[in-house]
Design an enzyme around this catalytic site. Structure first.
Site, PDB file in Angstrom:
ATOM      1  N   TRP A  61      -3.626   5.710  -4.451  1.00 51.16           N
ATOM      2  CA  TRP A  61      -2.890   6.630  -3.603  1.00 51.16           C
ATOM      3  C   TRP A  61      -1.884   7.486  -4.378  1.00 51.16           C
ATOM      4  O   TRP A  61      -1.252   7.026  -5.318  1.00 51.16           O
ATOM      5  CB  TRP A  61      -2.101   5.874  -2.540  1.00 51.16           C
ATOM      6  CG  TRP A  61      -2.970   5.251  -1.506  1.00 51.16           C
ATOM      7  CD1 TRP A  61      -3.141   3.902  -1.314  1.00 51.16           C
ATOM      8  CD2 TRP A  61      -3.795   5.895  -0.549  1.00 51.16           C
ATOM      9  NE1 TRP A  61      -4.021   3.689  -0.282  1.00 51.16           N
ATOM     10  CE2 TRP A  61      -4.436   4.895   0.206  1.00 51.16           C
ATOM     11  CE3 TRP A  61      -4.065   7.240  -0.244  1.00 51.16           C
ATOM     12  CZ2 TRP A  61      -5.327   5.178   1.241  1.00 51.16           C
ATOM     13  CZ3 TRP A  61      -4.957   7.528   0.787  1.00 51.16           C
ATOM     14  CH2 TRP A  61      -5.572   6.500   1.515  1.00 51.16           C
ATOM     15  N   GLU A  63      -4.619  -2.869   4.825  1.00 47.74           N
ATOM     16  CA  GLU A  63      -4.185  -3.451   6.100  1.00 47.74           C
ATOM     17  C   GLU A  63      -5.287  -4.274   6.763  1.00 47.74           C
ATOM     18  O   GLU A  63      -5.049  -4.961   7.748  1.00 47.74           O
ATOM     19  CB  GLU A  63      -3.743  -2.339   7.062  1.00 47.74           C
ATOM     20  CG  GLU A  63      -2.413  -1.680   6.696  1.00 47.74           C
ATOM     21  CD  GLU A  63      -2.561  -0.484   5.747  1.00 47.74           C
ATOM     22  OE1 GLU A  63      -3.570  -0.414   5.033  1.00 47.74           O
ATOM     23  OE2 GLU A  63      -1.661   0.380   5.727  1.00 47.74           O
ATOM     24  N   THR A 117       0.851  -1.189   0.000  1.00 41.32           N
ATOM     25  CA  THR A 117       0.000   0.000   0.000  1.00 41.32           C
ATOM     26  C   THR A 117       0.882   1.232   0.000  1.00 41.32           C
ATOM     27  O   THR A 117       1.918   1.266   0.667  1.00 41.32           O
ATOM     28  CB  THR A 117      -0.946   0.035   1.215  1.00 41.32           C
ATOM     29  OG1 THR A 117      -1.631   1.292   1.206  1.00 41.32           O
ATOM     30  CG2 THR A 117      -0.223  -0.129   2.542  1.00 41.32           C
ATOM     31  N   LYS A 162      -5.968  10.430  -2.160  1.00 42.96           N
ATOM     32  CA  LYS A 162      -6.544   9.301  -2.891  1.00 42.96           C
ATOM     33  C   LYS A 162      -7.310   9.818  -4.099  1.00 42.96           C
ATOM     34  O   LYS A 162      -8.268  10.568  -3.958  1.00 42.96           O
ATOM     35  CB  LYS A 162      -7.455   8.481  -1.985  1.00 42.96           C
ATOM     36  CG  LYS A 162      -7.544   7.063  -2.478  1.00 42.96           C
ATOM     37  CD  LYS A 162      -8.088   6.119  -1.459  1.00 42.96           C
ATOM     38  CE  LYS A 162      -7.640   4.707  -1.774  1.00 42.96           C
ATOM     39  NZ  LYS A 162      -8.413   3.714  -1.053  1.00 42.96           N
TER      40      LYS A 162
HETATM   41  P1  AMP Z   1      -6.496   1.222   0.576  1.00 42.52           P
HETATM   42  O1  AMP Z   1      -5.552   0.652   1.546  1.00 42.52           O
HETATM   43  O2  AMP Z   1      -5.843   1.668  -0.692  1.00 42.52           O
HETATM   44  O3  AMP Z   1      -7.661   0.324   0.324  1.00 42.52           O
HETATM   45  O4  AMP Z   1      -7.069   2.561   1.186  1.00 42.52           O
HETATM   46  C1  AMP Z   1      -7.727   2.612   2.426  1.00 42.52           C
HETATM   47  C2  AMP Z   1      -8.178   4.011   2.712  1.00 42.52           C
HETATM   48  O5  AMP Z   1      -9.091   4.452   1.701  1.00 42.52           O
HETATM   49  C3  AMP Z   1      -8.913   4.183   4.000  1.00 42.52           C
HETATM   50  O6  AMP Z   1      -8.039   4.292   5.106  1.00 42.52           O
HETATM   51  C4  AMP Z   1      -9.685   5.468   3.736  1.00 42.52           C
HETATM   52  O7  AMP Z   1      -8.867   6.616   3.896  1.00 42.52           O
HETATM   53  C5  AMP Z   1     -10.051   5.331   2.278  1.00 42.52           C
HETATM   54  N1  AMP Z   1     -11.390   4.730   2.122  1.00 42.52           N
HETATM   55  C6  AMP Z   1     -11.690   3.453   1.841  1.00 42.52           C
HETATM   56  N2  AMP Z   1     -13.024   3.283   1.755  1.00 42.52           N
HETATM   57  C7  AMP Z   1     -13.591   4.478   2.014  1.00 42.52           C
HETATM   58  C8  AMP Z   1     -14.941   4.956   2.087  1.00 42.52           C
HETATM   59  N3  AMP Z   1     -15.984   4.183   1.858  1.00 42.52           N
HETATM   60  N4  AMP Z   1     -15.118   6.262   2.390  1.00 42.52           N
HETATM   61  C9  AMP Z   1     -14.075   7.086   2.609  1.00 42.52           C
HETATM   62  N5  AMP Z   1     -12.788   6.699   2.546  1.00 42.52           N
HETATM   63  C10 AMP Z   1     -12.545   5.410   2.249  1.00 42.52           C
END
Ligand code: AMP
Length: 541
Positions: free
Chosen positions: A444, A331, A186, A439
Site C-alpha cells: 500500500w 481484515e 494494514t 497498491k
Molecule cells: P491487503 O489488506 O494489503 O491484503 O489488501 C487488500 C486489498 O488488495 C483488497 O481490498 C483489494 O483492493 C486488493 N486485492 C487483493 N487481491 C486482489 C485481487 N485478486 N484482485 C484485485 N485486487 C485485489
C-alpha cells in the site's frame, strides 16, 4: 438441548502438536539470509517453538503482550509463529518495506514488548530502537557468532543463544479460542495504519478453509512455497494450513528474484506456490529468458492485486500450471474468494474458461458477501451490476485494534473498499476500488501521506495523489500539483523533497502540474474527475 460432543478450544498450539505427532519428518526448507539452504522438519520446528515459549516465559512477558517480528519467510520465523501464539502472547508481524518512521509508529501503537528481526533489518532496528520505549528485548534471528559486537542496541541477544538452553518441553496453556493470537497492520485504509487482531479461533477456521479442495487444495503430498511474506497477513495463512495437513514448506528468505525462486521450486519439488503478480512476473521472465520449464509445479495462488490475463495464460498454456486467482484482505485473515471452475465449466472452450479464471472467484465457505449501491441496496448477481463489496464471516474483523477509526461495520457487514460485480454462478470480479489508497507491487501507498508531504512544500498550493495503471507494479502513484502563484517549482525539486520522508518506492513516479484540481460541493478533491481529466496521461518510462 446441547449436543454431547467434546468441547475443545481451537488453538494454534494444537496445529504444531499435530504436525509433530503425524508429520514429524516432513521437511521445512529455508533459504537463509546467510545464503545457504537450511533443512529442518516439523518435529524440530515443534521442539524449537516450545523452546521459544520457554524463553519468552523467562522474560516474564505477560499473556496478551505483543511480540513483534521483522523477518523474511524462514524456519525461525515459523518457530516464533507457534511459540508466541501457542504460549498466549500475540504475534505481531511488521512490514519491513515501510519507512523506519512508519515501523516505529506501528511498534509504539502496538506497544510491542519484544522485537525479533532478521540481520538484513539490523539497520532499521539501529535506526528505530531509541524511538521504541515499549520494546524491552531485541532478538537477532541468527547464531550467537553472527551477532556483531557493537550494534548500539541495548538488550540485544541472538535467537540461538536465547533459546538454546531452554527445555524442549512446554505445557501449552488451554486458551479460550477467542484469545488474540496474532496482529497485522494494514495501510490499506485512510488515516493511520490499523491493526487486524486475529484470534486462535479465526486463525484455525481460516486454516481449515484455506486447505479445502476448491481453495488451495493442500495435502500431505504437497511441497508448498509461500513467496507471499509471513509479514503480510501470515503468508495468507499458509503456515497454519501447512501444519494442519502436514505438507512440506519451502521458504525463500530474502531472495525473491526469478532465478532464486525457480531454483527452489525445482530443487525442492514444489507443487504449489503463492504470491503477488509482481513476483511471478520476475519468475516468468527468468523462465522465458532461459527457455526453462517447471518439472513439479502444478498450481500457483496469485492474489493481492489483480492477476493480469497474460500471466494466467502464460502459466496455463506455456507451463501447464493452474493459476488460482485469489482475493482477500488483511481484515479477512486474508482469504475471501478464490477462482476455481465448477464441473459444468470444464467442457467450455479454453477462451470461455479464461473469462472465468480472470475473476477473483467464488466465496469460500465461511465468507458471505454482497454488493450494494450508494444507498445500501443489494445489487443483482447478473455479472453486470456493480456495487461496493461487503463481507462477513468468522475470520473477518469486527473492529480494529484499540477501536481505531470506530466500528468499521455497516449493519454487521465489513465494507471492503472494493467495487465488484458478481455473476449468476457466484463469481466475483473486482472492477474498481473506492478506498483512497494505491497498491504498488502488492504493497500500500497512502495517497494522504503523499499529498501531505507535497503540501508541506512552500511552493505547493494544492496536491492530489492518484494511482496510475502500471504494467509491472499494477499501480504507481503520481502527484497532481497546483503551484503557488509566482513560483517556479520544478518536477525534480518536488520529487527530491520526498526523499527520506517516505520509503523510496512510495515516492510518486511523476509530478503533473495543473491550474486547478476539481473539487466537489464540500470542497473535497474529486479524484474520479481528476482521473478522467488525465485519461491520456502516460507514466514516464
Ligand atoms: P491487503 O489488506 O494489503 O491484503 O489488501 C487488500 C486489498 O488488495 C483488497 O481490498 C483489494 O483492493 C486488493 N486485492 C487483493 N487481491 C486482489 C485481487 N485478486 N484482485 C484485485 N485486487 C485485489
Amino acid at each position: 438441548m446441547l449436543g454431547l460432543m467434546q468441547s475443545q478450544n481451537l488453538s494454534i498450539a494444537s496445529l504444531i502438536d499435530f504436525a509433530e505427532k503425524h508429520h514429524a519428518d516432513t521437511e521445512i526448507i529455508s533459504r537463509r539470509v546467510e545464503g545457504d539452504i537450511h533443512r529442518s522438519d516439523w518435529a524440530t520446528i515443534a521442539k524449537r517453538s516450545r523452546q521459544v515459549a520457554n524463553a519468552i516465559d523467562g522474560w516474564k512477558v505477560a499473556q496478551g503482550e505483543r511480540i513483534a517480528t521483522l523477518a523474511w519467510n524462514g524456519y525461525r520465523h515459523l518457530e516464533i509463529y507457534f511459540g508466541v501464539s501457542g504460549s498466549g502472547r500475540v504475534l505481531h508481524t511488521l512490514n519491513p518495506r515501510l519507512h523506519p518512521e512508519q515501523i516505529a509508529w506501528i511498534v509504539n501503537h502496538a506497544e510491542d514488548h519484544v522485537l525479533c528481526f532478521d540481520m538484513t533489518f539490523l539497520p532499521i532496528v539501529q535506526n528505530i530502537h531509541v524511538h521504541c520505549p515499549t520494546v524491552k528485548h531485541w532478538v537477532a534471528l541468527c547464531d550467537a557468532d553472527k551477532l556483531p559486537a557493537d550494534t548500539g542496541i541495548p538488550n540485544l541477544v541472538s535467537y540461538e543463544s536465547w533459546i538454546q538452553s531452554q527445555p524442549p518441553t512446554y505445557a501449552w496453556p488451554d486458551l479460550d479460542e477467542n484469545t488474540a493470537s496474532c496482529m497485522c497492520y494494514t495501510s490499506g485504509t485512510t488515516g493511520n495504519p490499523k491493526a487486524a487482531l486475529y484470534s486462535h479461533r479465526s486463525t484455525l477456521l481460516h486454516a481449515y478453509a484455506c486447505a479445502l479442495p476448491d481453495v488451495m487444495c493442500l495435502s500431505a503430498r504437497d511441497s508448498v512455497l509461500p513467496v507471499v511474506p509471513m509479514f503480510h497477513v501470515n503468508a495468507w495463512g499458509i503456515p497454519y494450513s501447512a501444519a494442519m495437513v502436514g505438507c512440506k514448506l519451502v521458504f525463500p528468505g530474502a531472495a525473491l528474484d526469478g532465478k532464486s525462486v525457480y531454483e527452489l521450486l525445482e530443487s525442492e519439488q514444489v507443487t504449489l506456490a503463492a504470491g503477488v503478480p509482481t513476483v511471478w512476473q520476475m519468475l516468468l521472465g527468468h523462465l522465458k529468458a532461459g527457455n526453462l520449464r517447471f518439472n513439479h509445479l502444478k498450481r500457483t495462488v496469485i492474489g493481492g492485486s489483480a492477476c493480469p490475463p497474460a500471466m494466467i495464460q502464460a502459466f496455463n498454456d506455456d507451463y501447464n500450471v493452474e493459476v488460482l486467482h485469489a482475493w482477500g484482505m488483511t481484515e479477512l485473515s486474508p482469504l475471501g474468494t478464490l477462482c476455481t471452475l465448477k464441473n459444468k465449466h470444464l467442457a467450455l472452450p479454453q477462451d470461455e474458461q479464461m473469462k472465468i479464471r480472470l475473476k477473483q472467484g467464488r466465496a469460500i465457505y465461511g465468507i458471505d458477501f454482497k454488493i450494494v449501491d450508494d444507498q445500501g441496496v443489494e445489487q443483482p448477481h447478473d455479472g453486470k451490476a456493480y456495487g461496493d463489496l461487503l463481507v462477513k464471516g468468522p475470520w473477518v474483523v469486527r473492529e480494529y485494534y484499540k477501536q481505531e477509526g470506530g466500528s468499521p461495520l455497516v449493519d454487521g457487514w465489513f465494507p471492503t473498499g472494493d467495487v465488484a460485480t458478481v455473476d449468476p454462478e457466484g463469481f466475483m470480479q473486482i472492477t474498481d476500488r473506492s478506498k483512497d489508497v494505491i497498491k504498488s507491487g502488492g504493497e500500500w501507498i497512502s495517497s494522504i501521506d503523499v499529498e501531505n508531504i507535497a503540501m508541506a512544500h512552500p511552493e505547493v498550493a494544492m496536491a492530489a495523489c492518484i494511482g496510475m495503471a502500471h504494467p509491472k507494479w499494477d499501480e504507481r502513484p503520481i502527484v497532481v500539483v497546483v503551484k503557488r502563484p509566482d513560483t517556479a517549482l520544478a518536477r525534480e525539486d518536488l520529487l527530491k523533497f520526498y526523499e527520506g520522508k517516505i520509503a523510496k518506492w512510495q515516492i510518486p513516479d511523476d509530478v503533473v502540474f495543473v491550474d486547478a484540481i476539481p473539487l466537489g460541493a464540500t470542497g473535497k478533491m474529486l479524484k474520479t474527475r481528476l482521473r478522467e481529466q488525465l485519461a491520456d496521461y502516460k507514466l514516464p518510462a
